[in-house]
Design a protein around this motif. Structure first.
Motif, short mmCIF file in Angstrom:
data_model
loop_
_atom_site.label_atom_id
_atom_site.label_comp_id
_atom_site.label_asym_id
_atom_site.label_seq_id
_atom_site.Cartn_x
_atom_site.Cartn_y
_atom_site.Cartn_z
N LEU A 1 25.42 29.66 45.05
CA LEU A 1 24.42 30.87 45.39
C LEU A 1 25.11 32.21 44.90
O LEU A 1 24.43 32.95 44.41
N ALA A 2 26.53 32.26 44.79
CA ALA A 2 27.34 33.21 44.08
C ALA A 2 26.71 33.63 42.72
O ALA A 2 26.63 34.57 42.21
N SER A 3 26.58 32.57 42.05
CA SER A 3 26.13 32.67 40.64
C SER A 3 24.94 32.21 40.39
O SER A 3 24.50 32.24 39.29
N SER A 4 23.91 32.37 41.31
CA SER A 4 22.37 32.14 41.04
C SER A 4 21.91 33.38 40.30
O SER A 4 20.75 33.22 39.68
N ASP B 1 25.15 45.72 41.30
CA ASP B 1 24.36 44.91 42.16
C ASP B 1 25.42 43.91 42.63
O ASP B 1 24.64 42.98 43.23
N TRP B 2 26.71 44.14 42.25
CA TRP B 2 27.73 43.10 42.68
C TRP B 2 28.79 43.44 43.60
O TRP B 2 29.14 44.70 43.40
N LYS B 3 28.95 42.55 44.41
CA LYS B 3 30.06 42.76 45.29
C LYS B 3 31.27 41.87 45.36
O LYS B 3 30.82 40.51 44.88
N LYS C 1 21.40 40.94 45.60
CA LYS C 1 19.84 40.43 45.45
C LYS C 1 19.68 39.09 46.20
O LYS C 1 18.63 38.81 46.60
N ILE C 2 20.53 38.44 46.33
CA ILE C 2 20.46 37.23 47.36
C ILE C 2 20.24 37.39 48.53
O ILE C 2 20.55 38.67 49.15
N ASP C 3 20.11 36.44 49.46
CA ASP C 3 20.12 36.58 50.89
C ASP C 3 21.43 36.92 51.23
O ASP C 3 22.20 36.10 51.66
N GLU C 4 21.86 38.10 51.41
CA GLU C 4 23.42 38.71 51.78
C GLU C 4 23.93 38.13 53.06
O GLU C 4 24.88 37.58 52.96
N LYS C 5 22.90 38.35 54.02
CA LYS C 5 23.37 37.79 55.54
C LYS C 5 23.47 36.37 55.71
O LYS C 5 24.61 36.06 56.04
N SER C 6 22.80 35.66 54.92
CA SER C 6 22.91 34.02 55.02
C SER C 6 24.10 33.57 54.04
O SER C 6 24.74 32.87 54.72
N PHE C 7 24.30 34.31 53.16
CA PHE C 7 25.43 33.96 52.19
C PHE C 7 26.89 34.44 52.99
O PHE C 7 27.68 33.35 52.85
N LEU C 8 26.79 35.46 53.55
CA LEU C 8 28.22 36.01 54.31
C LEU C 8 28.27 34.87 55.38
O LEU C 8 29.63 34.54 55.95
#
Length: 144
Positions: A61-64, A72-74, A95-102
């Motif tokens: 996901l992080a590298s998608s 745009d990166w954290k 730009k990814i679904d940050e909530k789901s990722f975290l």
């Protein structure tokens, strides 16, 4: 003469004792831990596979996203050392679904803490510094 004999017997007795800790019973570093033969109260092979699978999904996901704008990166800490602090930092795009990722990161970190406790692991306790910035190189985020 009696003292010499007594001293020799005490020395022989002291030298014949085995040390409490040997190379076989010392705690092993993380990579040397058995995955399939987990000790009682340790991770089962299934739990270990779940942890690795979750890490693989997180990194995928992080590298998608391609890195074209470093704004745009954290960064976020992944894994938890036995004495605290992250094992590593990874970059991810907002730009990814940050909530789901975290949430996945939190789940992985919690499982990492449980793993450390179950195996009574020790770590190097070296502080892994959070990267100061991210730059885009060849469509990939790079820490600076």
């Amino acid at each position: 003469m009696k003292n010499l004999i007594l001293l020799s017997l005490v020395s022989a007795f002291a030298l014949s004792c085995k040390p409490t800790y040997t190379a076989d019973n010392l705690p092993k570093p993380l990579p040397e831990r058995p995955k399939d033969d987990a000790p009682k109260n340790g991770l089962t092979a299934e739990e270990s596979k779940e942890l690795e699978s979750l890490k693989t999904k997180i990194k995928a996901l992080a590298s998608s996203e391609k890195c074209s704008n470093s704004d745009d990166w954290k960064t976020v800490g992944l894994g938890v050392k036995a004495c605290g602090g992250p094992v590593e930092y990874i970059a991810y795009s907002i730009k990814i679904d940050e909530k789901s990722f975290l949430e996945k990161i939190d789940m992985y970190n919690q499982k990492s803490i449980e793993y450390n406790k179950k195996y009574n692991l020790m770590s190097d306790c070296m502080l892994v510094m959070q990267p100061e910035s991210i730059v885009c190189e060849n469509d990939k985020p790079v820490f600076k």
